[in-house]
Design a protein around this motif. Structure first.
Motif, PDB file in Angstrom:
ATOM      1  N   ILE A   1     -12.649  -7.709  -5.540  1.00 25.04           N
ATOM      2  CA  ILE A   1     -12.400  -7.236  -6.913  1.00 25.04           C
ATOM      3  C   ILE A   1     -10.900  -7.030  -7.140  1.00 25.04           C
ATOM      4  O   ILE A   1     -10.373  -7.359  -8.202  1.00 25.04           O
ATOM      5  CB  ILE A   1     -13.197  -5.942  -7.189  1.00 25.04           C
ATOM      6  CG1 ILE A   1     -14.698  -6.274  -7.232  1.00 25.04           C
ATOM      7  CG2 ILE A   1     -12.754  -5.296  -8.503  1.00 25.04           C
ATOM      8  CD1 ILE A   1     -15.620  -5.069  -7.257  1.00 25.04           C
ATOM      9  N   ILE A   2     -10.208  -6.498  -6.136  1.00 26.09           N
ATOM     10  CA  ILE A   2      -8.766  -6.275  -6.250  1.00 26.09           C
ATOM     11  C   ILE A   2      -8.047  -7.607  -6.489  1.00 26.09           C
ATOM     12  O   ILE A   2      -7.201  -7.717  -7.372  1.00 26.09           O
ATOM     13  CB  ILE A   2      -8.212  -5.568  -4.989  1.00 26.09           C
ATOM     14  CG1 ILE A   2      -8.730  -4.126  -4.930  1.00 26.09           C
ATOM     15  CG2 ILE A   2      -6.679  -5.589  -4.967  1.00 26.09           C
ATOM     16  CD1 ILE A   2      -8.615  -3.465  -3.567  1.00 26.09           C
ATOM     17  N   LYS A   3      -8.423  -8.628  -5.722  1.00 22.22           N
ATOM     18  CA  LYS A   3      -7.795  -9.956  -5.867  1.00 22.22           C
ATOM     19  C   LYS A   3      -8.044 -10.537  -7.259  1.00 22.22           C
ATOM     20  O   LYS A   3      -7.152 -11.118  -7.867  1.00 22.22           O
ATOM     21  CB  LYS A   3      -8.341 -10.919  -4.806  1.00 22.22           C
ATOM     22  CG  LYS A   3      -7.812 -10.650  -3.421  1.00 22.22           C
ATOM     23  CD  LYS A   3      -8.499 -11.560  -2.397  1.00 22.22           C
ATOM     24  CE  LYS A   3      -8.218 -11.072  -0.991  1.00 22.22           C
ATOM     25  NZ  LYS A   3      -9.105 -11.685   0.007  1.00 22.22           N
ATOM     26  N   GLU A   4      -9.260 -10.369  -7.789  1.00 25.12           N
ATOM     27  CA  GLU A   4      -9.636 -10.967  -9.077  1.00 25.12           C
ATOM     28  C   GLU A   4      -9.133 -10.183 -10.283  1.00 25.12           C
ATOM     29  O   GLU A   4      -8.801 -10.768 -11.306  1.00 25.12           O
ATOM     30  CB  GLU A   4     -11.160 -11.060  -9.178  1.00 25.12           C
ATOM     31  CG  GLU A   4     -11.764 -12.159  -8.349  1.00 25.12           C
ATOM     32  CD  GLU A   4     -13.290 -12.131  -8.422  1.00 25.12           C
ATOM     33  OE1 GLU A   4     -13.846 -11.784  -9.486  1.00 25.12           O
ATOM     34  OE2 GLU A   4     -13.924 -12.446  -7.392  1.00 25.12           O
ATOM     35  N   ASN A   5      -9.121  -8.853 -10.195  1.00 26.78           N
ATOM     36  CA  ASN A   5      -8.921  -8.027 -11.384  1.00 26.78           C
ATOM     37  C   ASN A   5      -7.674  -7.159 -11.397  1.00 26.78           C
ATOM     38  O   ASN A   5      -7.364  -6.556 -12.414  1.00 26.78           O
ATOM     39  CB  ASN A   5     -10.150  -7.139 -11.617  1.00 26.78           C
ATOM     40  CG  ASN A   5     -11.391  -7.962 -11.853  1.00 26.78           C
ATOM     41  OD1 ASN A   5     -11.510  -8.616 -12.874  1.00 26.78           O
ATOM     42  ND2 ASN A   5     -12.293  -7.971 -10.903  1.00 26.78           N
ATOM     43  N   GLY A   6      -6.976  -7.062 -10.272  1.00 30.07           N
ATOM     44  CA  GLY A   6      -5.732  -6.293 -10.222  1.00 30.07           C
ATOM     45  C   GLY A   6      -5.798  -4.927 -10.873  1.00 30.07           C
ATOM     46  O   GLY A   6      -5.156  -4.695 -11.885  1.00 30.07           O
ATOM     47  N   PRO A   7      -6.593  -3.995 -10.308  1.00 34.31           N
ATOM     48  CA  PRO A   7      -6.677  -2.666 -10.914  1.00 34.31           C
ATOM     49  C   PRO A   7      -5.347  -1.908 -10.829  1.00 34.31           C
ATOM     50  O   PRO A   7      -4.495  -2.235 -10.010  1.00 34.31           O
ATOM     51  CB  PRO A   7      -7.755  -1.962 -10.076  1.00 34.31           C
ATOM     52  CG  PRO A   7      -7.714  -2.657  -8.757  1.00 34.31           C
ATOM     53  CD  PRO A   7      -7.355  -4.085  -9.060  1.00 34.31           C
TER      54      PRO A   7
ATOM     55  N   LYS B   1       0.096  -3.565   1.451  1.00 28.77           N
ATOM     56  CA  LYS B   1       0.771  -4.789   1.884  1.00 28.77           C
ATOM     57  C   LYS B   1       0.861  -5.811   0.745  1.00 28.77           C
ATOM     58  O   LYS B   1       1.891  -6.458   0.567  1.00 28.77           O
ATOM     59  CB  LYS B   1       0.014  -5.399   3.071  1.00 28.77           C
ATOM     60  CG  LYS B   1       0.683  -6.613   3.665  1.00 28.77           C
ATOM     61  CD  LYS B   1      -0.090  -7.146   4.853  1.00 28.77           C
ATOM     62  CE  LYS B   1       0.566  -8.413   5.371  1.00 28.77           C
ATOM     63  NZ  LYS B   1      -0.348  -9.206   6.182  1.00 28.77           N
ATOM     64  N   ASN B   2      -0.199  -5.927  -0.047  1.00 28.61           N
ATOM     65  CA  ASN B   2      -0.301  -7.014  -1.024  1.00 28.61           C
ATOM     66  C   ASN B   2      -0.221  -6.602  -2.496  1.00 28.61           C
ATOM     67  O   ASN B   2      -0.007  -7.447  -3.354  1.00 28.61           O
ATOM     68  CB  ASN B   2      -1.619  -7.768  -0.813  1.00 28.61           C
ATOM     69  CG  ASN B   2      -1.728  -8.336   0.581  1.00 28.61           C
ATOM     70  OD1 ASN B   2      -0.981  -9.234   0.942  1.00 28.61           O
ATOM     71  ND2 ASN B   2      -2.627  -7.801   1.386  1.00 28.61           N
ATOM     72  N   HIS B   3      -0.448  -5.351  -2.789  1.00 26.03           N
ATOM     73  CA  HIS B   3      -0.483  -4.870  -4.181  1.00 26.03           C
ATOM     74  C   HIS B   3       0.197  -3.504  -4.240  1.00 26.03           C
ATOM     75  O   HIS B   3      -0.429  -2.498  -4.559  1.00 26.03           O
ATOM     76  CB  HIS B   3      -1.931  -4.757  -4.685  1.00 26.03           C
ATOM     77  CG  HIS B   3      -2.700  -6.031  -4.604  1.00 26.03           C
ATOM     78  ND1 HIS B   3      -2.736  -6.944  -5.632  1.00 26.03           N
ATOM     79  CD2 HIS B   3      -3.454  -6.564  -3.607  1.00 26.03           C
ATOM     80  CE1 HIS B   3      -3.487  -7.977  -5.267  1.00 26.03           C
ATOM     81  NE2 HIS B   3      -3.935  -7.765  -4.049  1.00 26.03           N
ATOM     82  N   LYS B   4       1.467  -3.475  -3.939  1.00 28.03           N
ATOM     83  CA  LYS B   4       2.210  -2.216  -3.760  1.00 28.03           C
ATOM     84  C   LYS B   4       2.199  -1.293  -4.976  1.00 28.03           C
ATOM     85  O   LYS B   4       2.320  -0.092  -4.848  1.00 28.03           O
ATOM     86  CB  LYS B   4       3.657  -2.521  -3.362  1.00 28.03           C
ATOM     87  CG  LYS B   4       3.784  -3.144  -1.990  1.00 28.03           C
ATOM     88  CD  LYS B   4       5.236  -3.504  -1.700  1.00 28.03           C
ATOM     89  CE  LYS B   4       5.441  -4.094  -0.335  1.00 28.03           C
ATOM     90  NZ  LYS B   4       4.719  -5.327  -0.088  1.00 28.03           N
ATOM     91  N   ASN B   5       2.045  -1.861  -6.181  1.00 27.87           N
ATOM     92  CA  ASN B   5       2.094  -1.041  -7.394  1.00 27.87           C
ATOM     93  C   ASN B   5       0.771  -0.347  -7.715  1.00 27.87           C
ATOM     94  O   ASN B   5       0.708   0.481  -8.613  1.00 27.87           O
ATOM     95  CB  ASN B   5       2.549  -1.885  -8.586  1.00 27.87           C
ATOM     96  CG  ASN B   5       1.633  -3.082  -8.811  1.00 27.87           C
ATOM     97  OD1 ASN B   5       0.952  -3.536  -7.898  1.00 27.87           O
ATOM     98  ND2 ASN B   5       1.601  -3.591 -10.019  1.00 27.87           N
ATOM     99  N   VAL B   6      -0.296  -0.671  -6.990  1.00 27.66           N
ATOM    100  CA  VAL B   6      -1.604  -0.065  -7.245  1.00 27.66           C
ATOM    101  C   VAL B   6      -1.649   1.333  -6.617  1.00 27.66           C
ATOM    102  O   VAL B   6      -1.314   1.503  -5.454  1.00 27.66           O
ATOM    103  CB  VAL B   6      -2.748  -0.941  -6.669  1.00 27.66           C
ATOM    104  CG1 VAL B   6      -4.098  -0.259  -6.865  1.00 27.66           C
ATOM    105  CG2 VAL B   6      -2.749  -2.313  -7.322  1.00 27.66           C
TER     106      VAL B   6
END
Length: 118
Positions: free
Chosen positions: A40-46, A69-74
């Motif tokens: 879900i994180i990969k598809e929807n970028g919460p 590692k991959n979505h630092k702003n979340v």
């Protein structure tokens, strides 16, 4: 509209938090384990992830590691029954923005989430 992902293997928590945050005007996604959450994180970028630690397949620590590692702003909020000081310390060291223990106040959770992403 801010997007929130709620990850927990307890259906009652998923349902009540999904209802609560939708009522507050957020777009809500739910996952029952860490593996589903990463998809879900990969598809929807919460914007924010509310994350249990003890879950089947992939635990919350692993999801947090992936996010940092991959979505630092979340933003990451651990919501867990693991309440020992060393658990809290580990969660914060992994990069959690907030660590709350179960049982929890829904009003407190909503206010803290608003403070993190608004």
């Amino acid at each position: 509209m801010n997007k929130i992902l709620i990850v927990d293997d307890e259906p009652n928590i998923l349902l009540s938090l999904e209802f609560l945050f939708k009522k507050e005007g957020y777009r809500v996604f739910i996952a029952r384990d860490g593996e589903e959450a990463m998809g879900i994180i990969k598809e929807n970028g919460p914007d924010l992830v509310i994350l249990d630690i003890m879950m089947p397949k992939v635990d919350g620590y692993e999801v947090c590691r992936y996010l940092k590692k991959n979505h630092k702003n979340v933003k990451v909020v651990f919501l867990t029954a693991k309440s020992k000081q060393q658990d809290i310390q580990k969660g914060m060291e992994m990069g959690a923005d907030l660590y709350l223990t179960k049982p929890f106040s829904t009003k407190d959770l909503v206010n803290k989430v608003k403070g993190l992403i608004n």
